[in-house]
Design a protein around this motif. Structure first.
Motif, PDB file in Angstrom:
ATOM      1  N   VAL A  30     -13.530   6.054  -0.880  1.00  0.00           N
ATOM      2  CA  VAL A  30     -13.541   6.589  -2.339  1.00  0.00           C
ATOM      3  C   VAL A  30     -12.631   5.888  -3.273  1.00  0.00           C
ATOM      4  N   GLU A  31     -14.188   5.798  -4.450  1.00  0.00           N
ATOM      5  CA  GLU A  31     -13.175   5.697  -5.464  1.00  0.00           C
ATOM      6  C   GLU A  31     -12.805   6.525  -6.655  1.00  0.00           C
ATOM      7  N   TYR A  32     -11.403   5.926  -6.841  1.00  0.00           N
ATOM      8  CA  TYR A  32     -10.692   6.970  -7.676  1.00  0.00           C
ATOM      9  C   TYR A  32     -10.303   6.352  -8.756  1.00  0.00           C
ATOM     10  N   ALA A  33     -10.847   6.998 -10.229  1.00  0.00           N
ATOM     11  CA  ALA A  33      -9.508   5.829 -10.858  1.00  0.00           C
ATOM     12  C   ALA A  33      -9.762   5.136 -10.909  1.00  0.00           C
ATOM     13  N   GLY A  34     -10.323   4.058 -10.543  1.00  0.00           N
ATOM     14  CA  GLY A  34     -10.547   2.270 -10.418  1.00  0.00           C
ATOM     15  C   GLY A  34     -10.053   2.425  -9.466  1.00  0.00           C
ATOM     16  N   LYS A  35     -10.077   3.180  -8.345  1.00  0.00           N
ATOM     17  CA  LYS A  35      -9.070   2.060  -7.577  1.00  0.00           C
ATOM     18  C   LYS A  35     -10.079   3.305  -5.971  1.00  0.00           C
ATOM     19  N   CYS A  36     -10.173   1.652  -5.300  1.00  0.00           N
ATOM     20  CA  CYS A  36     -10.626   2.053  -3.750  1.00  0.00           C
ATOM     21  C   CYS A  36      -9.238   2.573  -3.081  1.00  0.00           C
ATOM     22  N   TRP A  37      -9.981   4.216  -2.257  1.00  0.00           N
ATOM     23  CA  TRP A  37      -8.943   4.772  -0.980  1.00  0.00           C
ATOM     24  C   TRP A  37      -9.322   4.852  -0.108  1.00  0.00           C
ATOM     25  N   ILE A  78       7.207  -0.420   0.024  1.00  0.00           N
ATOM     26  CA  ILE A  78       6.247  -0.216   0.409  1.00  0.00           C
ATOM     27  C   ILE A  78       4.445  -1.385   0.419  1.00  0.00           C
ATOM     28  N   ARG A  79       5.851  -2.572   1.118  1.00  0.00           N
ATOM     29  CA  ARG A  79       5.439  -3.648   0.960  1.00  0.00           C
ATOM     30  C   ARG A  79       5.461  -5.085   2.633  1.00  0.00           C
ATOM     31  N   ARG A  80       5.219  -5.045   3.503  1.00  0.00           N
ATOM     32  CA  ARG A  80       4.628  -6.220   4.678  1.00  0.00           C
ATOM     33  C   ARG A  80       4.351  -7.544   4.753  1.00  0.00           C
ATOM     34  N   GLU A  95      -4.363   0.643  -2.009  1.00  0.00           N
ATOM     35  CA  GLU A  95      -3.700  -0.726  -1.707  1.00  0.00           C
ATOM     36  C   GLU A  95      -3.508  -1.621  -3.435  1.00  0.00           C
ATOM     37  N   LEU A  96      -2.713  -1.852  -3.269  1.00  0.00           N
ATOM     38  CA  LEU A  96      -2.084  -1.957  -4.955  1.00  0.00           C
ATOM     39  C   LEU A  96      -1.853  -3.230  -5.297  1.00  0.00           C
ATOM     40  N   THR A  97      -1.743  -3.961  -6.046  1.00  0.00           N
ATOM     41  CA  THR A  97      -1.442  -5.424  -6.739  1.00  0.00           C
ATOM     42  C   THR A  97      -0.090  -6.056  -6.548  1.00  0.00           C
ATOM     43  N   HIS A  98       0.332  -4.642  -7.052  1.00  0.00           N
ATOM     44  CA  HIS A  98       2.094  -5.112  -7.345  1.00  0.00           C
ATOM     45  C   HIS A  98       2.807  -3.798  -6.795  1.00  0.00           C
ATOM     46  N   GLU A 130       1.165  -1.470   0.141  1.00  0.00           N
ATOM     47  CA  GLU A 130      -0.391  -0.206  -0.384  1.00  0.00           C
ATOM     48  C   GLU A 130       0.643   1.344  -0.166  1.00  0.00           C
ATOM     49  N   ARG A 131       0.567   1.792  -0.560  1.00  0.00           N
ATOM     50  CA  ARG A 131       0.872   3.554  -0.370  1.00  0.00           C
ATOM     51  C   ARG A 131       0.030   4.308   0.539  1.00  0.00           C
ATOM     52  N   LYS A 132       0.804   5.630   1.330  1.00  0.00           N
ATOM     53  CA  LYS A 132      -0.505   6.452   2.047  1.00  0.00           C
ATOM     54  C   LYS A 132       0.517   7.476   1.650  1.00  0.00           C
TER      55      LYS A 132
END
Length: 158
Positions: free
Chosen positions: A93-100, A60-62, A118-121, A5-7
């Motif tokens: 909040v949805e933005y550009a196809g991602k859930c924030w 950004i991974r754990r 959250e990211l897939t990779h 994930e990115r914050k």
């Protein structure tokens, strides 16, 4: 399981307008460890309880393991033990196809508003919303565990 994930810090005024008509979920989470190697927390999110164990961040991974537990167990732990905690309301909040996930902090972390995605990779490209002001993905001060032990209100340079 791996969490990627990115914050980000967000513009509070713009986000307040976005979430004005959304229903958020109250979250209280308390930490059983202060280690930078492992995070163990209990969380009450809405009417559900969770036990979460997270490994040390690597970028950004754990590693993350989360288990649902009775919400009453979380409530009893919070009442019986002086565990450092974080209180916030989470909005999706949805933005550009991602859930924030936008976290509006309360209590000792009042004044802080963060957004996570959250990211897939790790190399996944995402569109950054205009209400985002600064990425803090690798700044441990913005990890919830750190905020529980070192609340935002106590920071000299916010």
């Amino acid at each position: 399981m791996v969490e990627i994930e990115r914050k980000f810090i967000v513009d509070k005024e713009e986000v307040a307008n976005i979430i004005r008509n959304k229903e958020g979920k109250a979250i209280i989470q308390a930490y059983l460890t202060e280690s930078t190697e492992i995070s163990v927390r209990v969380r009450k999110k809405g009417d559900k309880g969770f036990l979460t164990i997270k490994g040390k961040s690597e970028g950004i991974r754990r590693v993350e393991f989360e288990y649902e537990i009775p919400a009453q167990d979380v409530e009893q732990m919070l009442a019986a033990m002086p565990l450092p905690r974080v209180e916030k309301t989470r909005y999706e909040v949805e933005y550009a196809g991602k859930c924030w996930e936008i976290d509006w902090f309360h209590g000792e972390n009042e004044g802080l508003v963060l957004a996570e995605v959250e990211l897939t990779h790790e190399a996944e490209s995402i569109a950054i919303p205009p209400w985002v002001s600064k990425e803090v993905s690798n700044d441990a001060r913005y990890f919830n565990q750190y905020l529980a032990f070192h609340p935002f209100k106590t920071w000299a340079n916010r």
